[in-house]
Write a protein that holds these residues in place. Structure first.
Motif, short mmCIF file in Angstrom:
data_model
loop_
_atom_site.label_atom_id
_atom_site.label_comp_id
_atom_site.label_asym_id
_atom_site.label_seq_id
_atom_site.Cartn_x
_atom_site.Cartn_y
_atom_site.Cartn_z
N GLY A 56 2.00 1.56 -3.97
CA GLY A 56 0.92 1.20 -5.02
C GLY A 56 0.49 2.42 -5.68
N LYS A 57 -0.72 2.00 -6.36
CA LYS A 57 -1.36 3.01 -7.10
C LYS A 57 -2.02 4.22 -6.26
CE LYS A 57 -2.51 -0.27 -10.81
NZ LYS A 57 -3.52 -0.97 -11.60
N ASN A 58 -2.24 4.20 -5.15
CA ASN A 58 -2.76 5.36 -4.32
C ASN A 58 -1.79 6.31 -4.12
OD1 ASN A 58 -0.83 4.13 -2.71
ND2 ASN A 58 -2.16 3.94 -0.91
N GLY A 59 -0.80 6.35 -4.60
CA GLY A 59 0.10 7.60 -4.76
C GLY A 59 0.85 7.96 -3.20
N ASN A 102 0.83 -1.26 0.05
CA ASN A 102 -0.14 -0.18 -0.20
C ASN A 102 0.95 1.32 0.01
OD1 ASN A 102 -2.44 -1.63 0.06
ND2 ASN A 102 -2.35 -1.67 2.48
#
Length: 352
Positions: free
Chosen positions: A166-169, A163
């Motif tokens: 990841g893609k959440n930046g 997390n």
């Protein structure tokens, strides 16, 4: 404030006998001054003749000057140096000594000479001009970004659910905040706590089982108890390491210390502790190389199966090359490009 007021009242009568903390500039560069601070005593004063210009409303070709008497106070340092202070420097030295003696939280000698000193073991690895500002929050934030990039590339292979990168930046937002907007101490302190939580989640967020009963206690309660305070180990020194911290109590103590610290130097020690624990976890859980398989003794007659195969080229032959390879051509003597002289031509048919 009461001590400052008493110092001002005593200064109106005389400054002789006052303790001061003088600032001595030892070097100046384009980044600023490097100073040395020493405790001194005021032992006397004198008046010096100074020539100052006379300010008039009219523009004159030759400015007029006058002689004034300026008071200066003599300060004798503990190292045996004599320094003369003006009235402004005297007031600043008196209040500087009061803040230094009370150990005020907002007092820090940013241009002190020891901050720019680097030996072989702890030298500043950046630009030489940036050495005096190595303890600034923005420099520490940039250093955290470099350390995170070094450890994250080795730590992310252990994560089942990443997390942080990841893609959440979350990782990109943290890097931008530390590189460009870490101007305050609180920002880099919160950034260090965020980095510790990210590494803790990457390794699984687990603790090693303890039986001392300190897992449910807060970090402040553990530090206030002398018995439990001595039993806490913050650094991972065992061979069996299953997480970033030895126990929940160790992490609670670390978070309590970092959340209450007020200096960049202490944050540097905390970052180094997290880095060492992370490296210890990586070394303890990395994939070890397997043992080599035993070599069986074979009959020498069976070595023919290891005969080298014909070399295969990656370039395919065209139709003419394939035709030349299949036909049985007689070897044609090569023709030399060097011409023979008369003696070589006459002896060409002779046999020796």
């Amino acid at each position: 404030r009461s001590e400052s007021k008493c110092s001002m009242d005593s200064l109106k009568s005389t400054a002789i006998g006052e303790q001061v903390r003088v600032r001595i500039v030892v070097e100046s560069n384009k980044e600023g001054d490097i100073a040395r601070y020493e405790v001194a005593f005021i032992t006397g004063w004198k008046r010096r003749k100074d020539t100052v210009p006379i300010e008039t409303g009219e523009t004159e070709f030759e400015p007029q000057t006058k002689i004034v008497f300026t008071p200066f106070w003599r300060a004798w340092t503990e190292n045996g140096s004599e320094i003369w202070l003006s009235g402004k420097d005297l007031l600043e030295s008196i209040f500087r000594f009061l803040k230094w003696k009370r150990k005020d939280a907002d007092y820090f000698e940013y241009d002190s000479a020891f901050l720019s000193y680097r030996n072989n073991m702890g030298r500043h690895l950046g630009k030489a001009a940036d050495a005096p500002q190595a303890f600034n929050p923005i420099r520490f934030g940039q250093f955290m970004v470099k350390r995170e990039a070094e450890l994250y590339s080795r730590l992310k292979i252990f994560a089942y659910d990443n997390n942080w990168g990841g893609k959440n930046g979350a990782r990109n937002a943290w890097i931008t905040s530390m590189k460009d907007y870490a101007f305050e101490f609180r920002t880099v302190r919160d950034g260090l706590l965020t980095l510790e939580n990210a590494f803790f989640e990457l390794v699984g967020g687990e603790y090693k089982g303890d039986s001392n009963g300190d897992n449910e206690r807060s970090g402040k309660d553990i530090l206030d108890d002398p018995t439990s305070r001595e039993d806490i180990e913050l650094e991972s020194i065992e061979s069996q390491i299953s997480g970033l911290w030895n126990s929940r109590a160790s992490r609670n103590v670390f978070l309590e210390i970092v959340s209450k610290c007020k200096t960049i130097g202490f944050l540097s020690l905390a970052l180094e502790l997290v880095s060492r624990n992370t490296r210890a976890y990586i070394e303890a859980n990395r994939v070890k190389g397997g043992a080599a398989a035993p070599v069986a003794v074979q009959d020498p007659s069976s070595y023919d199966q290891y005969a080298p195969l014909p070399m295969r080229t990656t370039r395919r032959m065209n139709a003419w090359q394939q035709q030349q390879a299949t036909d049985d051509w007689e070897a044609v003597p090569t023709r030399t490009t060097r011409r023979m002289n008369a003696w070589q031509q006459s002896n060409q048919g002779w046999e020796y």
